[in-house]
Design a protein around this motif. Structure first.
Motif, mmCIF file in Angstrom:
data_model
loop_
_atom_site.group_PDB
_atom_site.id
_atom_site.type_symbol
_atom_site.label_atom_id
_atom_site.label_comp_id
_atom_site.label_asym_id
_atom_site.label_seq_id
_atom_site.Cartn_x
_atom_site.Cartn_y
_atom_site.Cartn_z
ATOM 1 N N GLU B 601 -90.812 -6.339 39.379
ATOM 2 C CA GLU B 601 -90.524 -5.413 38.278
ATOM 3 C C GLU B 601 -89.990 -4.118 38.850
ATOM 4 O O GLU B 601 -90.258 -3.787 40.013
ATOM 5 C CB GLU B 601 -91.822 -5.148 37.517
ATOM 6 N N PRO B 602 -89.227 -3.362 38.047
ATOM 7 C CA PRO B 602 -88.716 -2.083 38.536
ATOM 8 C C PRO B 602 -89.864 -1.080 38.626
ATOM 9 O O PRO B 602 -90.805 -1.131 37.831
ATOM 10 C CB PRO B 602 -87.710 -1.666 37.459
ATOM 11 N N ILE B 603 -89.807 -0.221 39.619
ATOM 12 C CA ILE B 603 -90.839 0.811 39.741
ATOM 13 C C ILE B 603 -90.314 2.083 39.099
ATOM 14 O O ILE B 603 -89.198 2.529 39.397
ATOM 15 C CB ILE B 603 -91.200 1.019 41.231
ATOM 16 N N LYS B 604 -91.126 2.606 38.196
ATOM 17 C CA LYS B 604 -90.682 3.742 37.377
ATOM 18 C C LYS B 604 -90.238 4.928 38.225
ATOM 19 O O LYS B 604 -90.763 5.167 39.296
ATOM 20 C CB LYS B 604 -91.835 4.202 36.471
ATOM 21 N N ASN B 605 -89.283 5.659 37.714
ATOM 22 C CA ASN B 605 -88.796 6.894 38.322
ATOM 23 C C ASN B 605 -88.252 6.675 39.734
ATOM 24 O O ASN B 605 -88.396 7.539 40.600
ATOM 25 C CB ASN B 605 -89.891 7.966 38.382
ATOM 26 N N SER B 606 -87.682 5.516 39.988
ATOM 27 C CA SER B 606 -87.042 5.303 41.279
ATOM 28 C C SER B 606 -86.082 4.144 41.099
ATOM 29 O O SER B 606 -86.081 3.485 40.064
ATOM 30 C CB SER B 606 -88.075 4.957 42.354
ATOM 31 N N ASN B 607 -85.253 3.876 42.098
ATOM 32 C CA ASN B 607 -84.392 2.705 41.986
ATOM 33 C C ASN B 607 -84.983 1.524 42.760
ATOM 34 O O ASN B 607 -84.287 0.610 43.151
ATOM 35 C CB ASN B 607 -82.966 3.021 42.440
ATOM 36 N N ALA B 608 -86.282 1.611 42.997
ATOM 37 C CA ALA B 608 -86.946 0.557 43.768
ATOM 38 C C ALA B 608 -87.501 -0.530 42.854
ATOM 39 O O ALA B 608 -87.719 -0.326 41.671
ATOM 40 C CB ALA B 608 -88.079 1.160 44.589
ATOM 41 N N TRP B 609 -87.681 -1.691 43.430
ATOM 42 C CA TRP B 609 -88.295 -2.818 42.724
ATOM 43 C C TRP B 609 -89.486 -3.318 43.515
ATOM 44 O O TRP B 609 -89.513 -3.247 44.730
ATOM 45 C CB TRP B 609 -87.294 -3.977 42.581
ATOM 46 N N ALA B 610 -90.480 -3.828 42.782
ATOM 47 C CA ALA B 610 -91.528 -4.594 43.457
ATOM 48 C C ALA B 610 -90.971 -6.000 43.630
ATOM 49 O O ALA B 610 -90.502 -6.598 42.669
ATOM 50 C CB ALA B 610 -92.782 -4.617 42.605
ATOM 51 N N MET B 611 -90.976 -6.507 44.855
ATOM 52 C CA MET B 611 -90.364 -7.817 45.123
ATOM 53 C C MET B 611 -91.373 -8.711 45.836
ATOM 54 O O MET B 611 -92.261 -8.253 46.550
ATOM 55 C CB MET B 611 -89.144 -7.661 46.040
ATOM 56 N N ARG B 612 -91.192 -10.008 45.641
ATOM 57 C CA ARG B 612 -91.969 -10.992 46.401
ATOM 58 C C ARG B 612 -91.062 -11.547 47.484
ATOM 59 O O ARG B 612 -89.977 -12.032 47.188
ATOM 60 C CB ARG B 612 -92.384 -12.148 45.529
ATOM 61 N N VAL B 613 -91.540 -11.483 48.717
ATOM 62 C CA VAL B 613 -90.777 -12.012 49.840
ATOM 63 C C VAL B 613 -91.658 -13.029 50.543
ATOM 64 O O VAL B 613 -92.726 -12.695 51.049
ATOM 65 C CB VAL B 613 -90.383 -10.868 50.807
ATOM 66 N N TYR B 614 -91.237 -14.296 50.523
ATOM 67 C CA TYR B 614 -92.086 -15.363 51.051
ATOM 68 C C TYR B 614 -91.387 -16.119 52.176
ATOM 69 O O TYR B 614 -90.192 -16.353 52.136
ATOM 70 C CB TYR B 614 -92.406 -16.408 49.965
ATOM 71 N N TYR B 615 -92.205 -16.523 53.131
ATOM 72 C CA TYR B 615 -91.761 -17.466 54.156
ATOM 73 C C TYR B 615 -92.643 -18.689 54.006
ATOM 74 O O TYR B 615 -93.874 -18.584 54.066
ATOM 75 C CB TYR B 615 -91.907 -16.808 55.529
ATOM 76 N N LYS B 616 -92.042 -19.845 53.729
ATOM 77 C CA LYS B 616 -92.825 -21.047 53.409
ATOM 78 C C LYS B 616 -92.462 -22.166 54.370
ATOM 79 O O LYS B 616 -91.502 -22.904 54.127
ATOM 80 C CB LYS B 616 -92.510 -21.497 51.978
ATOM 81 N N PRO B 617 -93.213 -22.325 55.449
ATOM 82 C CA PRO B 617 -92.854 -23.367 56.406
ATOM 83 C C PRO B 617 -93.180 -24.758 55.861
ATOM 84 O O PRO B 617 -94.188 -24.938 55.173
ATOM 85 C CB PRO B 617 -93.707 -23.035 57.625
ATOM 86 N N PHE B 618 -92.338 -25.715 56.143
ATOM 87 C CA PHE B 618 -92.588 -27.138 55.888
ATOM 88 C C PHE B 618 -92.813 -27.485 54.411
ATOM 89 O O PHE B 618 -93.283 -28.560 54.114
ATOM 90 C CB PHE B 618 -93.796 -27.643 56.701
ATOM 91 N N ILE B 619 -92.492 -26.579 53.493
ATOM 92 C CA ILE B 619 -92.847 -26.884 52.110
ATOM 93 C C ILE B 619 -91.995 -28.021 51.559
ATOM 94 O O ILE B 619 -92.451 -28.800 50.725
ATOM 95 C CB ILE B 619 -92.770 -25.620 51.217
ATOM 96 N N GLN B 620 -90.755 -28.158 52.051
ATOM 97 C CA GLN B 620 -89.920 -29.263 51.554
ATOM 98 C C GLN B 620 -90.495 -30.622 51.924
ATOM 99 O O GLN B 620 -90.149 -31.630 51.321
ATOM 100 C CB GLN B 620 -88.490 -29.136 52.091
#
Lengths: 154, 655
Positions: B601-620
């Motif tokens: 979601e966007p963080i108020k009063n800034s141009n920043a976003w809360a983001m999810r960054v994942y590294y998922k080994p072997f999931i395939q």
């Protein structure tokens, strides 16, 4: 008993042991992993356990959502059943349908400062959806505030 | 006009189902062959009219007929064409129509492929499918008719739930339902055989490929559902032990047990009574699963009280089907004689133990799923049973079972010697332990007891299957290729399916242990490190989609050597009609790791976003394993042996 029957008996006993083992495991796991639901009123009345995981639900109070300065990922908001209000702290990303005025359920622990620290916040993917526990808690809370009002006027 | 025709088609289908469900059974009882002969044309007629009904519903969707309540609540004139079609099964009523249609399709399938079987058995079985069909058609017509009109008509539809506007959800329900419903075939034949009072190898041999096909559909359906959850829900999980998921997992577990038990019944004549029970349970769990998901009982037990017509119908239907078949079982089972004898150390015993473990596993899932519902219904408090319960119970049951699977290729039918098996397998066992324990260290430099165990078990399964494949194909004097050909199809199917399970376990183990999940604040220009990769958010742009607006991020991913390995475009969509935001994660898939970014979601009063960054080994590997397991199921279902049986039976019927 013939040797064959002995073997069969052994097999049956093994199966029974396996099932019994699984049942014990199950009961133990079930006891440890059940999460009870509490409404804000119950939390305010001190019925909810401290330091033990449970679920808390209610409406997100209008205007109560606050993002901390700093990393910007910790949020505080209040949930209410219209009788009592509890503050929830959560670090992370709220679900898509999290909004003020929306019914939510949070899973977490109550801290000694009275703030509920959530590990998980759930808001269902449907605009009109109201978690059933929340709906019931709201009804209870509503009744109580009416009682209170009556008490005040009498 | 078209919806009325659809409604009419449903009513005709119901009338035919009544004929199909009643007359052939009486005919079989009294030996009237004309009555029995009604079964086939009736089943085909029911199929035709349900096909017509589903096509008519599709046509109404395509024509944007918002005077139909179901279409008004599940479609919109702006909805892309493909989703208008898949919206047929986007809601409760349509899903039930799809279910019923598939039931009739399996029924018609049985009429086409069962010509070699005794007509008493087939006409009874087809009649049982007709009876199930009556239940579903009544449910559709009385409580959940997709053709109900909306007066006055809506100007435009409320749109399909954005979560369902996804390619994965176009095929997930049909596959899943094909699996669920497919278990009606072994069920119907079990009931027919119980009425008859005897079960022979022909019955088991004939039920096997059908069960395998249903199992393949269910496996693929569950697999695609989990894959969809992974990339569409935007939090990178692949299985949540959600009641909806459990509803499909229970028939899968039971169906797996049934598949194995049928093998014993066919090859050795043993476990007959047990197989019968498993067939009944598997189909009952399919019904329970359908209704758990479709009745709204999961949302709230009290939704039942709000709309009792559906709930009471469901409970009655479940009661009749399960209670009736169990009563029949109790009455007739003593007449079924046990078959081949076997020693306490034999393939039969191994399969029996695995069967028991599968059933116990199903029970633990069932209890974890129903317990909160029962407590709630009894007003004993509101609880939820979380994933830790299922993990704590499921893994300890599955580990020993997986270990035993490693013996499945070598252990002999009837009687075997532990010493012989041990001597043959000891080197493989040692290798599996060494490789399995060291694998997590070699790749990730760390491990835990549970991870080491599951990795060792997975390697053990894969190695034993490869070893058996090698032994069988190289021992043939006609060379390796002929050796491969000499392996029977059903044995090959087992080797393939079990290898798939091994790959699946590796995927689950490594993903669970080594995933890196970071929720972070990012603004254009920020960099985040996860699992040895650097994620660089370049910027964000707004775009317009067909029925949504979207903000799209641009993320470059670099590896440890600072080479760019992927460009990701995560989106945050806003669906205008339902005013609903949707997270569209962007994933770079790889054999050994997935890189996953989702906009929070966007963080108020800034141009920043809360983001999810994942590294998922072997999931395939999880879905790769499921695909390979399904391939094993396909091999099992297409065993040329079954076609030979049909041909032989046909030849013997010729005068």
């Amino acid at each position: 008993m013939t040797p064959k029957r002995k073997k069969r008996l052994l097999l049956v006993l093994l199966i029974i042991a396996a099932v019994a083992g699984a049942a014990t495991l199950m009961m133990k796991a079930l006891n440890e992993n059940i999460n009870l639901f509490y409404s804000p009123t119950e939390v305010a009345a001190g019925k909810a356990p401290l330091g033990h995981t449970f679920r808390l639900g209610g409406l997100v109070a209008e205007g109560s959502l606050n993002r901390d300065a700093g990393d910007g990922l910790t949020v505080h908001f209040d949930v209410t059943d219209e009788a009592e209000t509890v503050t929830i702290a959560y670090t992370g990303i709220l679900p898509d349908l999290f909004r003020e005025g929306q019914g939510i359920v949070a899973l977490g622990k109550l801290g000694s400062n009275g703030i509920f620290v959530a590990d998980e916040v759930l808001a269902k993917h449907d605009e009109n959806y109201m978690p059933p526990e929340v709906a019931e808690a709201l009804e209870e809370g509503h009744k109580q505030s009416i009682e209170k009002m009556k008490g005040a006027t009498q | 006009m078209i919806p009325e025709l659809g409604n009419f088609a449903l009513m005709i289908a119901l009338s035919i189902a009544i004929v199909q469900g009643v007359i052939p059974i009486i005919g079989a009882q009294r030996g009237i062959s004309n009555w029995m002969a009604l079964a086939r044309p009736a089943a085909q007629g029911q199929f035709f009219f349900l096909l017509l009904a589903i096509i008519l519903l599709g046509v109404s969707f395509v024509q944007d007929d918002f005077s139909v309540r179901y279409i008004a609540s599940n479609s919109n004139s702006q909805l892309p064409m493909i989703y208008k079609v898949s919206a047929i099964w986007g809601g409760h009523e349509g899903s039930l129509l799809l279910w019923t249609f598939m039931l009739s399709m399996w029924g018609a399938g049985v009429t086409w492929f069962s010509k070699s079987l005794p007509s008493i058995l087939t006409s009874r079985a087809i009649a049982v499918m007709g009876l199930v069909g009556i239940g579903f058609l009544l449910f559709l017509l009385l409580t959940s008719n997709p053709f109900d009109r909306l007066i006055p008509a809506a100007v435009d539809g409320r749109d399909l739930n954005p979560l369902l506007q996804d390619p994965g959800l176009i095929i997930h329900p049909p596959l899943l339902y094909m699996g669920y419903v497919g278990f009606v075939v072994p069920f119907a034949f079990v009931i027919a055989a119980l009425i008859d009072g005897h079960l022979d190898a022909t019955w088991a041999r004939w039920s096997r490929p059908w069960t395998a096909v249903a199992w393949v559909f269910l496996t693929l359906g569950i697999g695609i559902g989990s894959w969809w959850a992974y990339y569409e829900l935007g939090w990178g999980g692949w299985w949540f032990w959600d009641p909806v998921e459990n509803a499909s997992f229970m028939p899968w577990l039971m169906g797996t047990a049934l598949l194995h038990s049928l093998a014993v019944t066919e090859k050795r004549g043993a476990f007959k009574v047990w197989t019968v029970l498993l067939a009944i349970f598997t189909f009952s769990l399919s019904l329970l699963g359908t209704f758990l998901v479709r009745s709204g009982v999961l949302v709230s037990v009290h939704a039942f009280a709000a709309d009792p017509s559906r709930g009471i119908f469901i409970l009655m239907f479940l009661g009749i089907v399960i209670g009736g078949s169990l009563a029949l079982y109790a009455w007739r089972a003593p007449m079924i004689r046990g078959g081949g004898k076997f020693d306490s150390f034999s393939r039969e015993t191994l399969l029996l133990v695995n069967n028991v473990l599968l059933v116990v596993a199903t029970l633990t899932v069932l209890i974890g799923t129903l317990y909160p519902l029962i407590l709630d219904a009894l007003e004993m408090g509101k609880i939820s049973v979380g994933p830790p319960y299922f993990d704590a119970v499921f893994v300890p049951i599955m580990l020993p079972m997986s270990f035993l699977i490693g013996l499945s290729a070598v252990i002999r039918w009837k009687a075997d010697k532990p010493k012989r098996v041990f001597n043959e397998q000891k080197i493989t066992l040692l290798a599996a332990m060494v490789i399995g324990f060291s694998l997590p260290f070699l790749i990730f430099n760390e491990t835990s007891i549970q991870l080491s165990l599951s990795s060792a078990v997975a390697v053990w399964i894969i190695l034993t299957m490869l070893q058996d494949f090698w032994n069988r194909s190289s021992s043939n004097k006609g060379g390796f290729i002929n050796g491969v050909r000499s392996i029977s199809r059903s044995h090959l199917a087992m080797l393939v399916a079990h290898t798939g399970l091994g790959i699946f376990i590796i995927g689950v183990g490594f993903t669970t242990a080594f995933s890196v999940e970071k929720d972070v604040r990012m603004e254009p220009g920020s960099r985040v490190e996860a699992g040895g990769y650097t994620f660089h958010l370049d910027g964000m742009a707004e775009r317009q989609g067909p029925n949504y607006t979207t903000i799209e991020g641009l993320v470059y991913v670099y590896n440890a050597d600072n080479e760019q390995v992927a460009v990701l475009y995560p989106e945050k969509r806003f669906y205008t009609v339902q005013s609903m935001p949707m997270t569209e994660a962007s994933i770079d898939e790889g054999l050994f790791r997935d890189l996953y970014v989702a906009m929070g979601e966007p963080i108020k009063n800034s141009n920043a976003w809360a983001m999810r960054v994942y590294y998922k080994p072997f999931i395939q590997w999880i879905w790769m394993g499921l695909l390979i397991m399904s391939l094993g199921g396909v091999l099992a279902a297409t065993d040329p042996r079954y076609r030979k049986i049909v041909r032989r039976a046909r030849a013997s019927q010729q005068p």
